[in-house]
Structure formats: C-alpha cells, structure tokens
Design a protein around this motif. Structure first.
Motif, mmCIF file in Angstrom:
data_model
loop_
_atom_site.group_PDB
_atom_site.id
_atom_site.type_symbol
_atom_site.label_atom_id
_atom_site.label_comp_id
_atom_site.label_asym_id
_atom_site.label_seq_id
_atom_site.Cartn_x
_atom_site.Cartn_y
_atom_site.Cartn_z
ATOM 1 N N GLY A 53 -32.352 95.491 -31.151
ATOM 2 C CA GLY A 53 -31.095 95.734 -31.846
ATOM 3 C C GLY A 53 -29.934 96.226 -31.007
ATOM 4 N N ALA A 54 -30.127 96.453 -29.720
ATOM 5 C CA ALA A 54 -29.028 96.873 -28.857
ATOM 6 C C ALA A 54 -28.028 95.726 -28.699
ATOM 7 C CB ALA A 54 -29.545 97.309 -27.486
ATOM 8 N N VAL A 55 -26.755 96.084 -28.549
ATOM 9 C CA VAL A 55 -25.694 95.084 -28.378
ATOM 10 C C VAL A 55 -25.101 95.216 -26.978
ATOM 11 C CG1 VAL A 55 -23.414 94.355 -29.172
ATOM 12 C CG2 VAL A 55 -25.174 94.994 -30.833
ATOM 13 N N ILE A 56 -24.943 94.088 -26.318
ATOM 14 C CA ILE A 56 -24.347 94.026 -24.987
ATOM 15 C C ILE A 56 -23.263 92.956 -25.045
ATOM 16 C CG2 ILE A 56 -24.763 93.622 -22.530
ATOM 17 C CD1 ILE A 56 -27.852 93.988 -23.355
ATOM 18 N N VAL A 57 -22.053 93.296 -24.616
ATOM 19 C CA VAL A 57 -20.968 92.324 -24.569
ATOM 20 C C VAL A 57 -20.658 92.047 -23.102
ATOM 21 C CG1 VAL A 57 -18.588 91.814 -25.228
ATOM 22 C CG2 VAL A 57 -20.058 93.148 -26.776
ATOM 23 N N GLU A 58 -20.675 90.770 -22.753
ATOM 24 C CA GLU A 58 -20.452 90.365 -21.372
ATOM 25 C C GLU A 58 -19.326 89.346 -21.293
ATOM 26 O OE1 GLU A 58 -25.030 91.024 -19.840
ATOM 27 O OE2 GLU A 58 -24.423 89.003 -20.397
ATOM 28 N N ARG A 59 -18.562 89.432 -20.205
ATOM 29 C CA ARG A 59 -17.441 88.526 -19.974
ATOM 30 C C ARG A 59 -17.768 87.598 -18.807
ATOM 31 N NH1 ARG A 59 -12.477 88.118 -21.351
ATOM 32 N NH2 ARG A 59 -12.383 90.164 -22.338
ATOM 33 N N LEU A 60 -17.587 86.309 -19.034
ATOM 34 C CA LEU A 60 -17.762 85.324 -17.976
ATOM 35 C C LEU A 60 -16.611 85.472 -16.994
ATOM 36 C CD1 LEU A 60 -19.393 82.869 -16.951
ATOM 37 C CD2 LEU A 60 -17.865 81.429 -18.336
ATOM 38 N N GLU A 61 -16.925 85.748 -15.744
ATOM 39 C CA GLU A 61 -15.896 85.946 -14.721
ATOM 40 C C GLU A 61 -15.680 84.696 -13.884
ATOM 41 O OE1 GLU A 61 -14.009 88.512 -14.714
ATOM 42 O OE2 GLU A 61 -15.138 89.897 -15.968
ATOM 43 N N THR A 62 -16.751 84.052 -13.474
ATOM 44 C CA THR A 62 -16.650 82.799 -12.724
ATOM 45 C C THR A 62 -17.754 81.869 -13.197
ATOM 46 O OG1 THR A 62 -18.085 83.526 -10.909
ATOM 47 C CG2 THR A 62 -15.730 83.904 -10.646
ATOM 48 N N PHE A 63 -17.479 80.569 -13.153
ATOM 49 C CA PHE A 63 -18.478 79.571 -13.515
ATOM 50 C C PHE A 63 -18.262 78.369 -12.620
ATOM 51 C CE2 PHE A 63 -20.129 75.886 -15.692
ATOM 52 C CZ PHE A 63 -21.350 76.340 -16.167
ATOM 53 N N ASP A 64 -19.326 77.918 -11.952
ATOM 54 C CA ASP A 64 -19.243 76.759 -11.075
ATOM 55 C C ASP A 64 -20.466 75.886 -11.349
ATOM 56 O OD1 ASP A 64 -19.303 74.888 -8.984
ATOM 57 O OD2 ASP A 64 -18.388 76.299 -7.573
ATOM 58 N N ASN A 65 -20.268 74.874 -12.170
ATOM 59 C CA ASN A 65 -21.372 73.999 -12.555
ATOM 60 C C ASN A 65 -21.928 73.245 -11.347
ATOM 61 O OD1 ASN A 65 -22.998 73.015 -14.779
ATOM 62 N ND2 ASN A 65 -21.978 71.042 -14.472
ATOM 63 N N GLN A 66 -21.048 72.817 -10.443
ATOM 64 C CA GLN A 66 -21.489 72.060 -9.271
ATOM 65 C C GLN A 66 -22.350 72.936 -8.354
ATOM 66 O OE1 GLN A 66 -18.416 69.844 -7.343
ATOM 67 N NE2 GLN A 66 -19.692 69.293 -5.616
ATOM 68 N N ALA A 67 -21.949 74.177 -8.148
ATOM 69 C CA ALA A 67 -22.726 75.103 -7.311
ATOM 70 C C ALA A 67 -23.861 75.756 -8.091
ATOM 71 C CB ALA A 67 -21.810 76.182 -6.732
ATOM 72 N N ARG A 68 -23.944 75.471 -9.382
ATOM 73 C CA ARG A 68 -24.976 76.028 -10.269
ATOM 74 C C ARG A 68 -25.008 77.553 -10.198
ATOM 75 N NH1 ARG A 68 -27.705 71.292 -8.200
ATOM 76 N NH2 ARG A 68 -28.658 72.588 -6.621
ATOM 77 N N MET A 69 -23.876 78.176 -10.534
ATOM 78 C CA MET A 69 -23.823 79.642 -10.561
ATOM 79 C C MET A 69 -22.743 80.133 -11.497
ATOM 80 S SD MET A 69 -20.842 80.800 -8.880
ATOM 81 C CE MET A 69 -21.318 82.407 -8.366
ATOM 82 N N TYR A 70 -22.959 81.343 -12.018
ATOM 83 C CA TYR A 70 -21.896 82.018 -12.755
ATOM 84 C C TYR A 70 -22.014 83.519 -12.548
ATOM 85 C CZ TYR A 70 -25.106 82.927 -16.767
ATOM 86 O OH TYR A 70 -26.139 83.332 -17.575
ATOM 87 N N SER A 71 -20.882 84.202 -12.699
ATOM 88 C CA SER A 71 -20.825 85.658 -12.597
ATOM 89 C C SER A 71 -20.269 86.202 -13.898
ATOM 90 C CB SER A 71 -19.914 86.094 -11.443
ATOM 91 O OG SER A 71 -20.434 85.661 -10.213
ATOM 92 N N TYR A 72 -20.722 87.392 -14.247
ATOM 93 C CA TYR A 72 -20.270 88.014 -15.487
ATOM 94 C C TYR A 72 -20.212 89.523 -15.325
ATOM 95 C CZ TYR A 72 -25.207 89.135 -16.089
ATOM 96 O OH TYR A 72 -26.474 89.616 -15.897
ATOM 97 N N SER A 73 -19.377 90.146 -16.140
ATOM 98 C CA SER A 73 -19.274 91.602 -16.169
ATOM 99 C C SER A 73 -19.748 92.088 -17.534
ATOM 100 C CB SER A 73 -17.834 92.046 -15.919
ATOM 101 O OG SER A 73 -16.976 91.487 -16.902
ATOM 102 N N ILE A 74 -20.122 93.352 -17.607
ATOM 103 C CA ILE A 74 -20.491 93.957 -18.891
ATOM 104 C C ILE A 74 -19.294 94.761 -19.374
ATOM 105 C CG2 ILE A 74 -21.957 95.658 -20.044
ATOM 106 C CD1 ILE A 74 -24.225 94.861 -18.194
#
Length: 138
Positions: A53-74
């Motif tokens: 039941g814990a809630v975590i909200v995260e923001r997508l900071e970077t997304f690179d489909n070609q490099a197959r990676m993403y970064s996010y912040s809480i």
C-alpha cells in the motif's frame, strides 16, 4: 551523496529484455512488489503503489529507446533520501546475452550513507532477481 548499483547478466537478447522493462509504466509487469503504476503529466510521472500500500511518485527524467535506458527521480515516497536519481539500462553483451544495470544516487535524510545505500542496494538486487524470473532460460 550516496550511490548504489546492481547488475545482472541474462542469456536473452537485449531487445527482448527491453521489451519487458523499457516502458516507464511497466514496473508491475516484472517487479512483484509493485502492484500498480498510474500515469500523470502525459506519461512523465508514474504513481506506483506497492503490494503493502505504499505510494511512490517518480518523474521520468531521461528516456532513450535506442540506447535502451531511462532515468527517473523520486518526487514522493517513503524513503529516507532526497535528490534521488536512478537509471535502468539494458545493454547487449553479445548476440544473445544482456547486461541489465540499475543504479542510483541520492542524499540520505535522517539515516547514514551506509543505511541508505543498503536500502537501495536491496531494492535493485531484489528487482533484478525478480526480472530474472521472467526469463525461464536464465
């Protein structure tokens, strides 16, 4: 600033692994302790609810489909840290092998660096172990 990182090699093609983990809202598809993921701000935010039941909200900071990676912040969550930034990366390590790395940096808040590092080290290692379970040949 503290850091944690975990890596996993899988005997599966990188594109196959990315197909499962690459969507920013895909955590419930492979991470058993995430019960749901709801989107906001046109997909830039995800509101995760854990099985307890814990809630975590995260923001997508970077997304690179070609490099197959993403970064996010809480932006909201039960963790004793601030300035959290994590990256999930899927890299080809040969024709049919993949290296998945989940890493983060953060500032402990009310706990020691070692305690915060241990917390996220456990999250990353447990998450990657759960990911492995999605590929029976692994």
């Amino acid at each position: 600033m503290a850091t944690a990182s975990a890596s996993l090699r899988l005997p599966v093609a990188a594109d196959t692994v990315w197909q499962l983990v690459g969507g920013f809202l895909a955590l419930p598809d492979w991470l058993p302790f995430i019960a749901s993921s709801e989107t906001a701000e046109g997909g830039r935010l995800r509101k995760l609810t854990t099985v307890d039941g814990a809630v975590i909200v995260e923001r997508l900071e970077t997304f690179d489909n070609q490099a197959r990676m993403y970064s996010y912040s809480i932006t909201e969550g039960p963790f004793p840290v601030t300035d959290y930034l994590a990256t999930l990366k899927v890299e080809a390590a040969g024709d049919s092998e993949t290296l998945v790395t989940w890493s983060g940096r953060f500032t402990p808040d009310g706990v020691s660096d070692a305690e915060a590092q241990a917390l996220f080290q456990g999250v990353y290692e447990g998450g990657l172990e759960a990911l492995k379970g999605n590929f029976p040949s692994a």
